[in-house]
Write a protein that holds these residues in place. Structure first.
Motif, PDB file in Angstrom:
ATOM      1  N   HIS A 355       0.855  -1.053   0.139  1.00  0.00           N
ATOM      2  CA  HIS A 355       0.030  -0.131   0.011  1.00  0.00           C
ATOM      3  C   HIS A 355       0.886   1.075   0.130  1.00  0.00           C
ATOM      4  N   LEU A 356       1.826   1.406   0.568  1.00  0.00           N
ATOM      5  CA  LEU A 356       3.024   2.507   0.831  1.00  0.00           C
ATOM      6  C   LEU A 356       3.659   2.686  -0.645  1.00  0.00           C
ATOM      7  N   ALA A 357       3.572   1.691  -1.335  1.00  0.00           N
ATOM      8  CA  ALA A 357       4.127   1.828  -2.670  1.00  0.00           C
ATOM      9  C   ALA A 357       2.955   2.039  -4.043  1.00  0.00           C
ATOM     10  N   VAL A 358       1.957   1.930  -3.507  1.00  0.00           N
ATOM     11  CA  VAL A 358       0.642   1.944  -4.618  1.00  0.00           C
ATOM     12  C   VAL A 358      -0.070   3.205  -4.306  1.00  0.00           C
ATOM     13  N   MET A 359      -0.158   3.634  -3.137  1.00  0.00           N
ATOM     14  CA  MET A 359      -0.992   4.864  -2.665  1.00  0.00           C
ATOM     15  C   MET A 359      -0.116   6.159  -3.381  1.00  0.00           C
ATOM     16  N   PRO A 360       1.045   6.369  -3.082  1.00  0.00           N
ATOM     17  CA  PRO A 360       1.709   7.734  -3.605  1.00  0.00           C
ATOM     18  C   PRO A 360       1.750   7.804  -5.185  1.00  0.00           C
ATOM     19  N   VAL A 361       1.760   6.686  -5.950  1.00  0.00           N
ATOM     20  CA  VAL A 361       1.302   6.836  -7.563  1.00  0.00           C
ATOM     21  C   VAL A 361       0.118   7.155  -7.519  1.00  0.00           C
ATOM     22  N   MET A 362      -1.036   6.678  -7.098  1.00  0.00           N
ATOM     23  CA  MET A 362      -2.262   6.938  -7.234  1.00  0.00           C
ATOM     24  C   MET A 362      -2.401   8.383  -7.036  1.00  0.00           C
ATOM     25  N   SER A 363      -2.002   8.905  -5.826  1.00  0.00           N
ATOM     26  CA  SER A 363      -2.068  10.411  -5.576  1.00  0.00           C
ATOM     27  C   SER A 363      -1.492  11.260  -6.453  1.00  0.00           C
ATOM     28  N   LEU A 364      -0.317  10.989  -7.242  1.00  0.00           N
ATOM     29  CA  LEU A 364       0.469  11.611  -8.093  1.00  0.00           C
ATOM     30  C   LEU A 364      -0.706  11.544  -9.530  1.00  0.00           C
ATOM     31  N   CYS A 365      -1.075  10.369  -9.683  1.00  0.00           N
ATOM     32  CA  CYS A 365      -1.722  10.413 -10.914  1.00  0.00           C
ATOM     33  C   CYS A 365      -3.170  11.185 -10.710  1.00  0.00           C
ATOM     34  N   SER A 366      -3.891  11.246  -9.570  1.00  0.00           N
ATOM     35  CA  SER A 366      -4.951  12.206  -9.448  1.00  0.00           C
ATOM     36  C   SER A 366      -4.577  13.559  -9.603  1.00  0.00           C
ATOM     37  N   LEU A 367      -3.305  13.954  -9.018  1.00  0.00           N
ATOM     38  CA  LEU A 367      -2.829  15.284  -9.158  1.00  0.00           C
ATOM     39  C   LEU A 367      -2.608  15.706 -10.496  1.00  0.00           C
ATOM     40  N   ALA A 368      -1.993  14.930 -11.133  1.00  0.00           N
ATOM     41  CA  ALA A 368      -1.885  15.042 -12.856  1.00  0.00           C
ATOM     42  C   ALA A 368      -3.048  15.324 -13.512  1.00  0.00           C
ATOM     43  N   GLY A 369      -4.093  14.262 -13.190  1.00  0.00           N
ATOM     44  CA  GLY A 369      -5.245  14.631 -13.715  1.00  0.00           C
ATOM     45  C   GLY A 369      -5.808  15.998 -13.418  1.00  0.00           C
ATOM     46  N   LEU A 370      -5.709  16.594 -12.207  1.00  0.00           N
ATOM     47  CA  LEU A 370      -6.314  17.668 -11.832  1.00  0.00           C
ATOM     48  C   LEU A 370      -5.456  19.018 -12.811  1.00  0.00           C
ATOM     49  N   LEU A 371      -4.320  18.650 -12.952  1.00  0.00           N
ATOM     50  CA  LEU A 371      -3.527  19.788 -13.585  1.00  0.00           C
ATOM     51  C   LEU A 371      -3.933  19.674 -15.298  1.00  0.00           C
ATOM     52  N   VAL A 372      -4.401  18.291 -15.791  1.00  0.00           N
ATOM     53  CA  VAL A 372      -4.737  18.377 -17.090  1.00  0.00           C
ATOM     54  C   VAL A 372      -6.323  18.913 -17.272  1.00  0.00           C
ATOM     55  N   TYR A 373      -7.082  18.804 -16.194  1.00  0.00           N
ATOM     56  CA  TYR A 373      -8.305  19.446 -16.286  1.00  0.00           C
ATOM     57  C   TYR A 373      -8.192  20.896 -16.411  1.00  0.00           C
ATOM     58  N   ARG A 374      -7.066  21.621 -15.555  1.00  0.00           N
ATOM     59  CA  ARG A 374      -6.815  23.239 -15.805  1.00  0.00           C
ATOM     60  C   ARG A 374      -6.529  23.390 -16.943  1.00  0.00           C
ATOM     61  N   LEU A 375      -5.544  22.762 -17.481  1.00  0.00           N
ATOM     62  CA  LEU A 375      -5.247  23.011 -18.987  1.00  0.00           C
ATOM     63  C   LEU A 375      -6.233  22.911 -20.159  1.00  0.00           C
ATOM     64  N   GLU A 376      -7.120  21.928 -19.998  1.00  0.00           N
ATOM     65  CA  GLU A 376      -7.989  21.689 -21.024  1.00  0.00           C
ATOM     66  C   GLU A 376      -9.113  22.778 -20.693  1.00  0.00           C
ATOM     67  N   ARG A 377      -9.603  22.976 -19.543  1.00  0.00           N
ATOM     68  CA  ARG A 377     -10.538  23.999 -19.263  1.00  0.00           C
ATOM     69  C   ARG A 377     -12.005  23.721 -19.904  1.00  0.00           C
ATOM     70  N   ARG A 378     -12.601  22.642 -19.791  1.00  0.00           N
ATOM     71  CA  ARG A 378     -13.949  22.428 -20.181  1.00  0.00           C
ATOM     72  C   ARG A 378     -14.876  23.194 -19.217  1.00  0.00           C
ATOM     73  N   ALA A 379     -15.925  23.267 -19.652  1.00  0.00           N
ATOM     74  CA  ALA A 379     -17.142  24.114 -18.995  1.00  0.00           C
ATOM     75  C   ALA A 379     -17.859  22.977 -18.134  1.00  0.00           C
ATOM     76  N   HIS A 380     -18.260  23.282 -17.155  1.00  0.00           N
ATOM     77  CA  HIS A 380     -19.086  22.717 -16.166  1.00  0.00           C
ATOM     78  C   HIS A 380     -20.436  22.375 -16.721  1.00  0.00           C
ATOM     79  N   GLU A 381     -20.792  20.963 -16.453  1.00  0.00           N
ATOM     80  CA  GLU A 381     -22.354  20.527 -17.130  1.00  0.00           C
ATOM     81  C   GLU A 381     -23.296  21.419 -16.059  1.00  0.00           C
ATOM     82  N   GLU A 382     -24.299  22.038 -16.729  1.00  0.00           N
ATOM     83  CA  GLU A 382     -25.436  22.702 -15.726  1.00  0.00           C
ATOM     84  C   GLU A 382     -26.662  21.735 -16.059  1.00  0.00           C
ATOM     85  N   GLY A 383     -27.696  22.074 -15.144  1.00  0.00           N
ATOM     86  CA  GLY A 383     -28.977  21.292 -14.856  1.00  0.00           C
ATOM     87  C   GLY A 383     -28.874  20.178 -14.180  1.00  0.00           C
ATOM     88  N   HIS A 384     -29.789  19.889 -13.448  1.00  0.00           N
ATOM     89  CA  HIS A 384     -30.206  18.858 -12.464  1.00  0.00           C
ATOM     90  C   HIS A 384     -30.009  17.361 -13.247  1.00  0.00           C
TER      91      HIS A 384
END
Length: 579
Positions: A355-384
């Motif tokens: 777990h100490l080997a896998v979870m840091p890699v998962m954390s880095l992947c999630s952080l990298a995904g957030l950075l990609v979201y910021r670069l792509e800058r898609r609009a948020h989907e509205e509506g219920h």
């Protein structure tokens, strides 16, 4: 909040789906009907019963509370309930649910105009496939449990033996209902439909609670037996006689009984996960009763192997496959070594090391995904969207279980001290679990709120209007449309080409990250779901909080953390498809 930006468009959509002869007499009536439906679409309180949902909501709350009191009474004081009241109550709920499902499938569903709309967000292909897998494993579990209970029928109550004969048809009928009609937006017999769905939801929640309680009782017996091994020599003969009487109703030495019991133990986690997932889908059906779809309600893309091949996903699958192979190896070694005193410490080392080997890699992947979201800058989907709102709510609520376990383990490790290697490992494991859960939740929730394709069109229009405002003003009105086309043909093509390249790069990155996180979360679901509970066995939390308090804490948090991993897999599948 009004779901449809143009109410008349929604009215026309609804009237076009009505059968002949059921059209409203005039336009004001249609507008008033649309106005009546709007309070039910308020997304502020997603879970709260209000308006026309109040009767069925109150029915479900009271049924769940009564059933939870019965299940808790059976768990904490089984001698007080002498007539198996919890099992009888759940059998009654399953019987009523079966009657309602037969009514809906055989009669109500065939009535004209009962379902003019479909919610294409509900009942996705990934969720449906996982539900089918859990249902198949649960049916196998019922076969094993029925054979086991029949072989032990002299020691088991009649209600317990009969429960599998009612629960199996209930599960099969509910699975077909969710497979065929999970997208329905019912517009007739709404009170009966809401009440029936709420009874099914209550039955799912109580069956899940009962399954979790039975699992905790088994864990408690095992732990108390381990604690009593040290003082067994001081036990008097009367206690030994009681122990012999209690083992009379255990599984016999026959091979068939042992095989059936082993199958029951292996398939048990799938049944627990099935009821939670089925309950979530039933809740979405309950929210969709009387709902009207907007004209812009887009259909989500289905998951096929072509998406994986076309996207060129390689690195995520390879790394995720390595995580799976290593996880299966760790799981097998842990199960074999943890019961041996000589290798017990080694079992904890490989568990925490993995777990100490896998979870840091998962954390880095999630952080990298957030950075990609910021670069792509898609609009948020509205509506219920009840499905998306429920996904976010379940992710946050289920993560509370693992977060609570991490914080309590953190306090126990700090209080007991980090002089032992297990204290250091448990402290590091708790900190990394907190970091990984928070980053993955932010990544998934941010991705679920992004619109699949709306942003690209909007940004192209904005950029073209920024770079070419003066030419549009000078051109006469009659030639405006013609000039706009020529401008787009000449000057906007590099922007569009650059946008396509950026979109292709971001799509590949998100799909690689999602593929790795999906396989990693599957392995992190398998390990605790099939009996690997280091929080029970390493003794740190039990030593600090005490056996009873720690036992309650772990058994409240562990099922939620298991459900979180499986639910995050479904959410990541949706992100993988919509990338």
């Amino acid at each position: 909040m009004n779901l449809d930006p143009v109410p008349s468009a929604a009215v026309e959509l609804d009237s076009s789906c009505r059968p002949p002869g059921n059209h409203p007499s005039n336009e004001p009536v249609r507008n008033s009907d649309q106005h009546i439906q709007d309070p039910e679409l308020d997304p502020v309180l997603v879970w709260a019963p209000s308006g026309k949902r109040l009767i069925s909501g109150l029915l479900g709350i009271n049924v769940v509370l009564l059933g939870a009191a019965l299940v808790a009474g059976q768990a904490f004081k089984p001698s007080g309930l002498k007539h198996q009241e919890p099992q009888v109550f759940m059998l009654l709920l399953m019987g009523v649910s079966l009657v309602w499902m037969l009514w809906y499938l055989l009669w109500a569903r065939k009535q004209p105009g009962i379902c003019p709309h479909k919610d294409h967000h509900a009942g996705g292909i990934t969720v449906t496939v996982v539900l089918m897998l859990f249902a198949a494993c649960s049916l196998l579990l019922y076969i094993c449990r029925t054979g086991y209970l029949i072989s032990m029928r002299e020691c088991k109550p009649a209600v317990t033996v009969l429960s599998s004969f009612i629960e199996a048809p209930f599960l099969a009928m509910q699975t077909y209902l969710l497979w065929a009609h999970s997208k329905d937006c019912v517009h007739r017999h709404k009170i009966i439909t809401r009440s029936g769905l709420m009874v099914i939801l209550s039955a799912d929640l109580l069956l899940w609670l009962n399954a979790v309680t039975e699992d905790t009782i088994h864990e408690e017996i095992e732990l108390e037996r381990e604690d009593s091994n040290t003082s067994l020599s001081e036990t008097d003969f009367s206690d030994l006689a009681e122990t012999a009487n209690s083992t009379f109703c255990q599984c016999s030495a026959s091979a068939s009984c042992l095989v059936l019991r082993k199958g029951f133990e292996i398939l048990y986690p799938f049944n627990i996960e099935y009821y939670l997932m089925a309950g979530c889908m039933i809740y979405v059906m309950w929210k969709n009763v009387g709902r009207r779809m907007s004209p812009g309600h887009h259909v989500t893309q289905k998951l096929t192997l072509h998406i994986v091949y076309q996207g060129g996903v390689i690195y995520g699958l390879v790394l995720g496959g390595l995580v799976l192979i290593a996880g299966v190896t760790v799981f097998i070694l842990y199960q074999v070594w943890v019961s041996q005193h000589r290798l017990r410490f080694t079992a904890f080392l490989i568990f925490y090391g993995y777990h100490l080997a896998v979870m840091p890699v998962m954390s880095l992947c999630s952080l990298a995904g957030l950075l990609v979201y910021r670069l792509e800058r898609r609009a948020h989907e509205e509506g219920h969207n009840p499905t998306r709102s429920l996904d976010v709510l379940l992710l946050v609520a289920a993560a509370i279980g693992q977060l609570a376990l991490s914080y309590f383990s953190l306090v126990a490790a700090l209080a007991v001290g980090t002089r032992w290697p297990l204290g250091d490992l448990d402290l590091s494991y708790s900190l990394l679990s907190l970091l990984e859960l928070i980053l993955q939740n932010i990544f998934i929730i941010e991705g679920l709120h992004r619109h699949p394709s709306l942003l690209a069109k909007k940004k192209e229009k904005e950029r073209s209007s920024i770079f070419k405002p003066k030419k549009k003003v000078v051109v006469p009105v009659k030639e405006e449309g013609k000039t706009d086309i020529s401008l787009l043909d000449t000057s906007a093509s590099p922007v569009v080409q650059e946008r396509d390249e950026k979109k292709s790069w971001s799509k590949r990155a998100i799909q690689e990250i999602c593929a790795f996180l999906i396989l990693s979360n599957i392995m992190l679901w398998v390990i605790p779901a099939f009996g690997v509970h280091p929080q029970f066995e390493n003794g740190l939390g039990k030593q600090f909080f005490g056996f009873s308090a720690w036992f309650v804490l772990v058994n409240l948090g562990q099922p939620l953390s298991v459900f979180y991993r499986m639910h995050s897999v479904g959410a990541l599948m949706e992100l993988f498809i919509s990338a």
